[in-house]
Motif scaffolding. Structure first.
Motif, short mmCIF file in Angstrom:
data_model
loop_
_atom_site.label_atom_id
_atom_site.label_comp_id
_atom_site.label_asym_id
_atom_site.label_seq_id
_atom_site.Cartn_x
_atom_site.Cartn_y
_atom_site.Cartn_z
N TYR A 213 -0.55 2.87 5.48
CA TYR A 213 0.51 1.85 5.51
C TYR A 213 0.25 0.86 4.38
CZ TYR A 213 3.05 -2.35 6.89
OH TYR A 213 3.87 -3.45 6.90
N VAL A 214 1.26 0.65 3.53
CA VAL A 214 1.10 -0.23 2.38
C VAL A 214 2.10 -1.38 2.41
CG1 VAL A 214 0.81 -0.27 -0.14
CG2 VAL A 214 0.43 1.84 1.10
N GLY A 215 2.90 -1.48 3.45
CA GLY A 215 3.88 -2.57 3.51
C GLY A 215 5.11 -2.26 2.70
N THR A 216 5.59 -3.24 1.96
CA THR A 216 6.85 -3.12 1.25
C THR A 216 6.70 -2.43 -0.10
OG1 THR A 216 6.55 -5.23 0.11
CG2 THR A 216 7.59 -5.30 2.28
N ALA A 217 7.85 -2.13 -0.69
CA ALA A 217 7.85 -1.58 -2.05
C ALA A 217 7.20 -2.55 -3.02
CB ALA A 217 9.28 -1.26 -2.49
N SER A 218 7.43 -3.84 -2.81
CA SER A 218 6.86 -4.84 -3.72
C SER A 218 5.34 -4.87 -3.63
CB SER A 218 7.44 -6.23 -3.43
OG SER A 218 7.15 -6.64 -2.11
N TYR B 104 13.05 1.15 -4.45
CA TYR B 104 12.03 1.72 -5.32
C TYR B 104 12.60 1.98 -6.71
CZ TYR B 104 9.50 2.28 -0.95
OH TYR B 104 8.87 2.04 0.24
N THR B 105 11.89 1.51 -7.72
CA THR B 105 12.31 1.69 -9.11
C THR B 105 11.76 3.00 -9.65
OG1 THR B 105 10.35 0.62 -10.01
CG2 THR B 105 12.21 -0.81 -9.40
N ALA B 106 12.18 3.36 -10.87
CA ALA B 106 11.67 4.58 -11.51
C ALA B 106 10.16 4.50 -11.67
CB ALA B 106 12.36 4.77 -12.85
N TYR C 115 8.87 2.64 3.48
CA TYR C 115 9.94 2.05 4.26
C TYR C 115 11.23 2.03 3.45
CZ TYR C 115 6.45 0.83 7.67
OH TYR C 115 5.47 0.92 8.61
N VAL C 116 12.27 2.54 4.05
CA VAL C 116 13.55 2.67 3.35
C VAL C 116 14.70 2.28 4.28
CG1 VAL C 116 12.71 4.55 1.89
CG2 VAL C 116 13.83 5.09 4.04
N GLY C 117 15.86 2.08 3.67
CA GLY C 117 17.07 1.92 4.45
C GLY C 117 17.46 0.50 4.75
N PRO C 118 18.56 0.34 5.45
CA PRO C 118 19.14 -0.99 5.70
C PRO C 118 18.24 -1.88 6.54
CG PRO C 118 20.16 0.67 7.09
CD PRO C 118 19.32 1.41 6.10
#
Length: 363
Positions: free
Chosen positions: A335-340, A21-23, A10-13
């Motif tokens: 589906y994994v939800g958020t970046a966190s 997403y970090t390195a 999931y990306v964007g505003p």
């Protein structure tokens, strides 16, 4: 048959604010075992770019734009009037939200392309899918309005940016972000396959599909399973048209134990036909759409035995499509939800082990 393994990102505003997403995240994304990456934004967006609204009150109120023929014959004139007014209220509400943000299609595409470039820098054979965000809630009758905006502001924008980067060949296809074909008194004539069942949502799907296929790309959909009127709508689209090249079906059981659809989804995947019970919708499947399951997990699996138990049910049921043990391999989405959530090492290893051999990572 396919061993396609798709990780949803999931990306964007609007999506968890500044959760990016970090390195280190990129390294995990590249090494989790996925073959494909789907970039999507699940939020309602009504600006194609800053101050360029897709739906406007005067547009949805006009019968020349949304003719009454869009609606089912059972809809009364008063009901149609109420639906149009409900759309106006939704437009007003989203306009107030977006007036102070950069929530628009352009910002979403920029975020998705940026992430694609970061992944591609570490994985030259990565395959990318870019999503069309969902319609405004309650605005299904206006689906045809999205033809231009989806095609120009997302498809063409992605093509331009990925071509400039030299990565257009990594773009496998696009994803239809509307997970439902909500009735809202819209027509759905099962006898009229060639006119997309006279349904505005399916007509929007077909418009996009034709343009995507003309560019030699593929089209993906991920509807959720239900055994009500939506099973008919989903089934006819998947079984009787070639709009989509691949359709993943969401069980939703992980998030809601009342949605006991794992066996139903498994039955659809095994038979390669959308079914309701033992009944193949439309009588038979004549399309070439490949069907796969969607895996679902998030950070709740870490601290809840109930969530962990439900996720284990997914692994036990759908792991065979990764290995091809006793069945044909099929594409699987995750589906994994958020970046966190994905950032957590346990969640990451859950995904990696499943994609690797279709088994449960024990923790």
């Amino acid at each position: 048959m396919s061993a396609r393994k798709v990780l949803l990102l999931y990306v964007g505003p609007g999506y968890k604010g500044t959760d990016v997403y970090t390195a280190n995240d990129i390294t995990k994304i590249v090494n989790c075992g996925a073959t494909d990456y789907l970039f999507l934004n699940p939020y309602e967006i009504n600006n194609a770019k800053a101050n360029d609204q897709i739906l406007r009150a005067e547009w949805v109120l006009s019968e020349s734009n949304i003719p009454n023929s869009v609606f089912d014959t059972t809809a009364t004139s008063e009901q149609i009037k109420q639906i149009r007014q409900a759309m106006v209220e939704r437009i007003d509400k989203i306009e107030k939200l977006e007036s102070s943000t950069t929530r628009n299609y352009t910002a979403y595409v920029d975020s998705a392309v940026t992430l694609a470039k970061l992944i591609r820098a570490q994985k030259s054979n990565a395959k990318f899918w870019f999503g069309f965000p969902p319609y405004l809630d309650g605005c299904t009758p206006a689906a045809i309005r999205y033809n231009y905006y989806y095609y120009d502001y997302i498809f063409n924008a992605v093509k331009s940016k990925m071509t400039s980067a030299g990565y257009w060949s990594n773009v496998e296809g696009f994803y239809f972000g509307q997970e439902d074909i909500v009735a809202w008194y819209t027509r759905f004539n099962t006898a009229n396959v060639n006119t997309q069942f006279d349904n505005v949502v399916v007509q929007n799907m077909k418009y996009l599909s034709d343009n995507i296929h003309s560019a030699s790309k593929k089209f993906m959909w991920i509807p959720f399973f239900r055994n009500d009127y939506r099973a008919t709508r989903f089934g006819y689209v998947i079984n009787k048209t070639n709009i989509f090249d691949v359709a993943f079906i969401q069980p939703n059981y992980y998030f809601d134990q009342a949605q006991t659809w794992i066996d139903a989804v498994d039955s659809c995947v095994q038979s390669q036909a959308f079914k309701n019970g033992n009944t193949v919708i439309g009588g038979s499947k004549t399309s070439v759409t490949e069907i796969g399951p969607e895996m679902e997990v998030d950070e709740n699996v870490l601290n809840s035995s109930a969530y962990k138990s439900r996720f284990t049910s997914y692994v036990n049921k759908f792991g065979k499509y990764i290995t091809g043990s006793g069945v044909s391999q099929r594409p699987v989405a995750f589906y994994v939800g958020t970046a966190s959530a994905f950032r957590d090492n346990i969640v990451y290893n859950v995904v990696k082990q499943f994609f690797s051999n279709g088994t449960m990572y024990h923790f």
